[in-house]
Write an enzyme that holds these catalytic residues in place. Structure first.
Site, PDB file in Angstrom:
ATOM      1  N   LEU A  94     -27.158  43.584 -13.118  1.00  0.00           N
ATOM      2  CA  LEU A  94     -26.408  44.104 -12.054  1.00  0.00           C
ATOM      3  C   LEU A  94     -27.507  43.771 -10.823  1.00  0.00           C
ATOM      4  O   LEU A  94     -28.510  44.602 -11.037  1.00  0.00           O
ATOM      5  CB  LEU A  94     -25.532  45.039 -12.051  1.00  0.00           C
ATOM      6  CG  LEU A  94     -24.355  44.696 -13.330  1.00  0.00           C
ATOM      7  CD1 LEU A  94     -23.735  45.993 -13.500  1.00  0.00           C
ATOM      8  CD2 LEU A  94     -23.287  43.641 -12.538  1.00  0.00           C
ATOM      9  N   HIS A 108     -24.679  48.989 -25.267  1.00  0.00           N
ATOM     10  CA  HIS A 108     -25.730  48.357 -25.541  1.00  0.00           C
ATOM     11  C   HIS A 108     -25.805  48.496 -27.171  1.00  0.00           C
ATOM     12  O   HIS A 108     -25.814  49.746 -27.649  1.00  0.00           O
ATOM     13  CB  HIS A 108     -27.039  48.932 -24.657  1.00  0.00           C
ATOM     14  CG  HIS A 108     -28.246  48.154 -25.369  1.00  0.00           C
ATOM     15  ND1 HIS A 108     -28.713  46.797 -24.676  1.00  0.00           N
ATOM     16  CD2 HIS A 108     -29.468  48.567 -26.542  1.00  0.00           C
ATOM     17  CE1 HIS A 108     -29.560  46.505 -25.584  1.00  0.00           C
ATOM     18  NE2 HIS A 108     -30.149  47.174 -26.186  1.00  0.00           N
ATOM     19  N   ASP A 140     -29.322  51.622 -14.254  1.00  0.00           N
ATOM     20  CA  ASP A 140     -30.026  51.731 -12.865  1.00  0.00           C
ATOM     21  C   ASP A 140     -30.661  50.348 -12.849  1.00  0.00           C
ATOM     22  O   ASP A 140     -30.161  49.504 -13.392  1.00  0.00           O
ATOM     23  CB  ASP A 140     -31.049  52.640 -13.053  1.00  0.00           C
ATOM     24  CG  ASP A 140     -31.869  52.513 -14.312  1.00  0.00           C
ATOM     25  OD1 ASP A 140     -32.184  51.293 -14.707  1.00  0.00           O
ATOM     26  OD2 ASP A 140     -32.652  53.424 -14.647  1.00  0.00           O
ATOM     27  N   GLY A 142     -33.401  48.790 -13.634  1.00  0.00           N
ATOM     28  CA  GLY A 142     -34.067  48.177 -14.955  1.00  0.00           C
ATOM     29  C   GLY A 142     -32.905  47.553 -16.009  1.00  0.00           C
ATOM     30  O   GLY A 142     -31.827  47.794 -15.680  1.00  0.00           O
TER      31      GLY A 142
HETATM   32  C1  GRF Z   1     -21.559  44.265 -27.607  1.00  0.00           C
HETATM   33  O1  GRF Z   1     -22.493  44.772 -28.859  1.00  0.00           O
HETATM   34  C2  GRF Z   1     -22.377  44.802 -26.312  1.00  0.00           C
HETATM   35  O2  GRF Z   1     -23.390  45.829 -26.624  1.00  0.00           O
HETATM   36  C3  GRF Z   1     -23.392  43.433 -26.334  1.00  0.00           C
HETATM   37  O3  GRF Z   1     -22.558  42.406 -26.490  1.00  0.00           O
HETATM   38  C4  GRF Z   1     -21.597  42.819 -27.321  1.00  0.00           C
HETATM   39  C5  GRF Z   1     -20.086  42.543 -26.570  1.00  0.00           C
HETATM   40  O4  GRF Z   1     -19.020  42.268 -27.612  1.00  0.00           O
HETATM   41  N1  GRF Z   1     -23.862  43.375 -25.169  1.00  0.00           N
HETATM   42  P1  GRF Z   1     -17.748  42.091 -26.814  1.00  0.00           P
HETATM   43  O5  GRF Z   1     -17.508  41.041 -25.996  1.00  0.00           O
HETATM   44  O6  GRF Z   1     -17.256  43.367 -26.439  1.00  0.00           O
HETATM   45  O7  GRF Z   1     -16.816  41.863 -28.181  1.00  0.00           O
END
Ligand code: GRF
Length: 218
Positions: A94, A108, A140, A142
């Site tokens: 973003l 994450h 943020d 990063g």
């Molecule tokens: C999640 O593990 C998220 O942290 C990662 O991608 C996955 C997305 O899963 N960036 P979904 O689209 O919510 O099923």
């Protein structure tokens, strides 16, 4: 009036679905008012449509540069007047317009600051860690560097591959995201340096937060 969430997705949207399911109960304290994506035709958007939630798509390729995309995305989000933007499997970084206009949380699939970036589960397996997990954090400028709000661990099992481990992490991640976003909506939050505190409590030397959720950055 319920706390307003705009959720951003790029794929299957199971984290979005967990938020939609939680928000069906008034006690959750937040409503998903719109779902945005950086691509069309994904299951995340279909989930929103089935739930009767408005959607929008803002593709980077439809813009001359990332700044223009960021500006348009900020405008599309602003139309829905969110109290919080949730990046739930949104696979784009973003920009300053979005981040300057709204508080944003991201989920994450690793224990940050370990394994940031788009291949967190693969990287954790390749490193050989025995424990990994998931992190909900404020976003943020990063890549996965914002202040951590909540984390949970997931053990790596013998024979795990990227898919099996990611599925197990996602099972935990959905619960953590729902719990964290719900608390942010119901209790508010404050940020002091890198420390995020949920709830209206007061730390030494810190002003009490009112009933309206908000941010204090020091
Ligand atoms: C999640 O593990 C998220 O942290 C990662 O991608 C996955 C997305 O899963 N960036 P979904 O689209 O919510 O099923």
């Amino acid at each position: 009036m319920s706390f307003r969430l705009v959720v951003l997705v790029s794929g299957s949207g199971t984290n979005l679905q967990a938020l939609l399911d939680a928000a069906a109960d008034d006690a959750f304290g937040a409503t998903v008012v719109a779902v945005g994506a950086d691509r069309a035709g994904i299951e995340g958007l279909a989930r929103a449509e089935r739930a009767g939630v408005p959607t929008f798509v803002e593709r980077v390729d439809d813009h001359p540069d990332r700044e223009s995309w960021d500006e348009s995305l900020a405008e599309r989000i602003a139309e829905h007047k969110p109290d919080l933007v949730v990046s739930a499997g949104f696979m784009k970084i973003l920009g300053a317009r979005v981040l300057g206009a709204f508080p944003v949380v991201n989920t994450h699939p690793a224990l940050l600051p370990a394994f940031p970036g788009a291949h967190a589960v693969r990287d954790a397996l390749a490193y050989g860690v025995r424990v990994t997990g998931c992190t909900v954090h404020l976003v943020d400028a990063g890549v996965d560097t914002g202040p951590v709000i909540a984390q949970e661990t997931v053990a790596v099992r013998e024979g795990d591959d990227e898919e099996s481990l990611h599925e197990r992490i996602k099972g935990v991640e959905r619960g953590l995201l729902v719990e964290t976003v719900g608390r942010m909506a119901r209790e508010g939050w404050t940020v002091t340096g890198r420390a995020v505190r949920l709830g209206p409590g007061r730390a030494a030397g810190e002003a009490a937060q009112g009933p309206t959720p908000g941010r204090t950055t020091k």
